[in-house]
Design a protein around this motif. Sequence first.
Motif, PDB file in Angstrom:
ATOM      1  N   CYS A   1     -18.467 -58.025  55.021  1.00  0.00           N
ATOM      2  CA  CYS A   1     -19.643 -57.320  55.524  1.00  0.00           C
ATOM      3  C   CYS A   1     -20.856 -58.239  55.522  1.00  0.00           C
ATOM      4  O   CYS A   1     -20.825 -59.337  54.969  1.00  0.00           O
ATOM      5  N   LYS A   2     -21.933 -57.770  56.151  1.00  0.00           N
ATOM      6  CA  LYS A   2     -23.024 -58.661  56.534  1.00  0.00           C
ATOM      7  C   LYS A   2     -24.355 -58.354  55.844  1.00  0.00           C
ATOM      8  O   LYS A   2     -25.414 -58.605  56.409  1.00  0.00           O
ATOM      9  N   MET A   3     -24.303 -57.839  54.632  1.00  0.00           N
ATOM     10  CA  MET A   3     -25.522 -57.635  53.852  1.00  0.00           C
ATOM     11  C   MET A   3     -25.448 -58.544  52.635  1.00  0.00           C
ATOM     12  O   MET A   3     -24.745 -58.227  51.663  1.00  0.00           O
ATOM     13  N   PRO A   4     -26.127 -59.673  52.661  1.00  0.00           N
ATOM     14  CA  PRO A   4     -25.970 -60.687  51.613  1.00  0.00           C
ATOM     15  C   PRO A   4     -26.226 -60.176  50.194  1.00  0.00           C
ATOM     16  O   PRO A   4     -25.598 -60.654  49.243  1.00  0.00           O
ATOM     17  N   ASN A   5     -27.117 -59.214  50.052  1.00  0.00           N
ATOM     18  CA  ASN A   5     -27.421 -58.729  48.701  1.00  0.00           C
ATOM     19  C   ASN A   5     -26.337 -57.816  48.148  1.00  0.00           C
ATOM     20  O   ASN A   5     -26.261 -57.586  46.932  1.00  0.00           O
ATOM     21  N   LEU A   6     -25.488 -57.278  49.018  1.00  0.00           N
ATOM     22  CA  LEU A   6     -24.447 -56.347  48.581  1.00  0.00           C
ATOM     23  C   LEU A   6     -23.031 -56.877  48.792  1.00  0.00           C
ATOM     24  O   LEU A   6     -22.109 -56.469  48.075  1.00  0.00           O
ATOM     25  N   CYS A   7     -22.838 -57.745  49.750  1.00  0.00           N
ATOM     26  CA  CYS A   7     -21.493 -58.102  50.206  1.00  0.00           C
ATOM     27  C   CYS A   7     -21.002 -59.420  49.621  1.00  0.00           C
ATOM     28  O   CYS A   7     -21.742 -60.417  49.605  1.00  0.00           O
TER      29      CYS A   7
ATOM     30  N   MET B   1     -13.644 -53.783  47.938  1.00  0.00           N
ATOM     31  CA  MET B   1     -13.478 -55.232  47.788  1.00  0.00           C
ATOM     32  C   MET B   1     -14.446 -56.030  48.644  1.00  0.00           C
ATOM     33  O   MET B   1     -14.555 -57.245  48.486  1.00  0.00           O
ATOM     34  N   LEU B   2     -15.159 -55.358  49.546  1.00  0.00           N
ATOM     35  CA  LEU B   2     -16.184 -56.038  50.327  1.00  0.00           C
ATOM     36  C   LEU B   2     -17.435 -56.320  49.500  1.00  0.00           C
ATOM     37  O   LEU B   2     -18.250 -57.184  49.860  1.00  0.00           O
ATOM     38  N   ALA B   3     -17.618 -55.578  48.407  1.00  0.00           N
ATOM     39  CA  ALA B   3     -18.885 -55.601  47.664  1.00  0.00           C
ATOM     40  C   ALA B   3     -18.929 -56.698  46.597  1.00  0.00           C
ATOM     41  O   ALA B   3     -17.898 -57.113  46.050  1.00  0.00           O
TER      42      ALA B   3
ATOM     43  N   PRO C   1     -19.926 -57.879  42.739  1.00  0.00           N
ATOM     44  CA  PRO C   1     -19.786 -57.172  41.463  1.00  0.00           C
ATOM     45  C   PRO C   1     -20.979 -56.249  41.195  1.00  0.00           C
ATOM     46  O   PRO C   1     -22.129 -56.620  41.428  1.00  0.00           O
ATOM     47  N   ASN C   2     -20.677 -55.045  40.757  1.00  0.00           N
ATOM     48  CA  ASN C   2     -21.684 -54.038  40.404  1.00  0.00           C
ATOM     49  C   ASN C   2     -22.483 -53.524  41.598  1.00  0.00           C
ATOM     50  O   ASN C   2     -23.519 -52.867  41.422  1.00  0.00           O
ATOM     51  N   LYS C   3     -22.000 -53.806  42.822  1.00  0.00           N
ATOM     52  CA  LYS C   3     -22.699 -53.333  44.018  1.00  0.00           C
ATOM     53  C   LYS C   3     -21.848 -52.356  44.837  1.00  0.00           C
ATOM     54  O   LYS C   3     -22.240 -51.975  45.945  1.00  0.00           O
ATOM     55  N   THR C   4     -20.725 -51.964  44.276  1.00  0.00           N
ATOM     56  CA  THR C   4     -19.801 -51.114  45.032  1.00  0.00           C
ATOM     57  C   THR C   4     -20.425 -49.784  45.429  1.00  0.00           C
ATOM     58  O   THR C   4     -20.326 -49.353  46.588  1.00  0.00           O
ATOM     59  N   ALA C   5     -21.062 -49.117  44.477  1.00  0.00           N
ATOM     60  CA  ALA C   5     -21.662 -47.808  44.771  1.00  0.00           C
ATOM     61  C   ALA C   5     -22.739 -47.925  45.843  1.00  0.00           C
ATOM     62  O   ALA C   5     -22.851 -47.056  46.724  1.00  0.00           O
ATOM     63  N   ASP C   6     -23.514 -48.981  45.785  1.00  0.00           N
ATOM     64  CA  ASP C   6     -24.559 -49.184  46.790  1.00  0.00           C
ATOM     65  C   ASP C   6     -23.956 -49.366  48.184  1.00  0.00           C
ATOM     66  O   ASP C   6     -24.484 -48.861  49.180  1.00  0.00           O
ATOM     67  N   LEU C   7     -22.833 -50.094  48.255  1.00  0.00           N
ATOM     68  CA  LEU C   7     -22.199 -50.326  49.545  1.00  0.00           C
ATOM     69  C   LEU C   7     -21.592 -49.032  50.098  1.00  0.00           C
ATOM     70  O   LEU C   7     -21.726 -48.727  51.288  1.00  0.00           O
TER      71      LEU C   7
ATOM     72  N   GLY D   1     -21.885 -45.968  53.964  1.00  0.00           N
ATOM     73  CA  GLY D   1     -20.879 -45.292  54.785  1.00  0.00           C
ATOM     74  C   GLY D   1     -20.282 -46.179  55.856  1.00  0.00           C
ATOM     75  O   GLY D   1     -19.075 -46.401  55.895  1.00  0.00           O
ATOM     76  N   VAL D   2     -21.102 -46.699  56.744  1.00  0.00           N
ATOM     77  CA  VAL D   2     -20.683 -47.616  57.806  1.00  0.00           C
ATOM     78  C   VAL D   2     -21.475 -48.908  57.657  1.00  0.00           C
ATOM     79  O   VAL D   2     -22.695 -48.866  57.474  1.00  0.00           O
ATOM     80  N   VAL D   3     -20.785 -50.036  57.713  1.00  0.00           N
ATOM     81  CA  VAL D   3     -21.453 -51.320  57.531  1.00  0.00           C
ATOM     82  C   VAL D   3     -21.063 -52.284  58.646  1.00  0.00           C
ATOM     83  O   VAL D   3     -19.993 -52.183  59.246  1.00  0.00           O
ATOM     84  N   ARG D   4     -21.969 -53.210  58.924  1.00  0.00           N
ATOM     85  CA  ARG D   4     -21.664 -54.278  59.867  1.00  0.00           C
ATOM     86  C   ARG D   4     -20.726 -55.283  59.190  1.00  0.00           C
ATOM     87  O   ARG D   4     -20.917 -55.641  58.025  1.00  0.00           O
ATOM     88  N   VAL D   5     -19.715 -55.720  59.934  1.00  0.00           N
ATOM     89  CA  VAL D   5     -18.745 -56.666  59.389  1.00  0.00           C
ATOM     90  C   VAL D   5     -18.439 -57.736  60.425  1.00  0.00           C
ATOM     91  O   VAL D   5     -18.803 -57.626  61.594  1.00  0.00           O
ATOM     92  N   GLU D   6     -17.776 -58.762  59.963  1.00  0.00           N
ATOM     93  CA  GLU D   6     -17.130 -59.717  60.854  1.00  0.00           C
ATOM     94  C   GLU D   6     -15.705 -59.914  60.336  1.00  0.00           C
ATOM     95  O   GLU D   6     -15.444 -59.798  59.134  1.00  0.00           O
TER      96      GLU D   6
END
Length: 207
Positions: A84-90, A119-121, A123-129, A133-138
Motif C-alpha cells: 500500500c501507498k501510505m508511508p506512515n502506515l504501510c 500484512m500490508l501494515a 508494526p502497530n499500525k494495523t488498526a489504523d490501516l 477500508g480501501v487503500v491505494r496499492v501497487e
Amino acid sequence: MGFLLSHYCCFLCVIVLLPVLCKCEDTFTHSRATYYGSSDGLGTPTGECGFGEYGRSVNGGNVGAVSRLYRDGTGCGACYQVRCKMPNLCADDGTKVVVTDHGGGDDTDFILSQRGFSMLARPNKTADLFAYGVVRVEYRREDSQEWRSMRKSYGAVWDMSNPSKGPVNLRFQVSRGGRQKWVQLMNVIPSDWKAGVAYDSDFQLDD
C-alpha cells in the motif's frame, strides 16, 4: 503428454489446465485494495477458484479475491506482491498474496483476507490501516504458477505440447445448466510421469 479421464459423467464443456512456472514482473501496477471479514481472518473455502479448504489456509491465509486478474479462472493460484501507498502506515515490502477467489468492487483489483490486509501494515499500525477500508496499492506478479490449457485430442484424452517436469495438478471447469465451477485435483500425475501412460485420477464427476 496425454491424460485419460477414465471416470466421468454428466458434464458439459470441460476445460483442463496445467500449472507451469512463470517469471516475476519488474514493474508495479497501481490500483486499490480492500478486505473481507472471516471468523479467523483467513481465506474462504468457498472461493470461485475451487480450492476448497486448501484455499482458506494456503500461503498462511494471505490470500485474496481479484476482479480483472481472475481471467475466467486462469488467474487462480497466481501470486502477487502487494504494497500500500501510505508511508506512515504501510510496510515497505507489503506482502505476497495468492489468488483464491473472484470478486471486485469500489474500483479495487484485490479483496484481501484480513490476514493478508494486515500484512500490508507497519508494526502497530494495523488498526489504523483497517480503519481506511480501501487503500491505494501497487502490485506485481511474483514467481508462482499459471495455468496452461490442454487440448482435447479425442474421446476423453487431453494433451499438450512441451509439458512441465515434476508432479502435475489439474483443474476442470465444469458447466451445467448455466452454472460453472472449478474442480481441482492436486498431484494426480506423479513427478516421474511418462508420455503415453494413462493415470487414474480416481475422481468422478456426477450430479
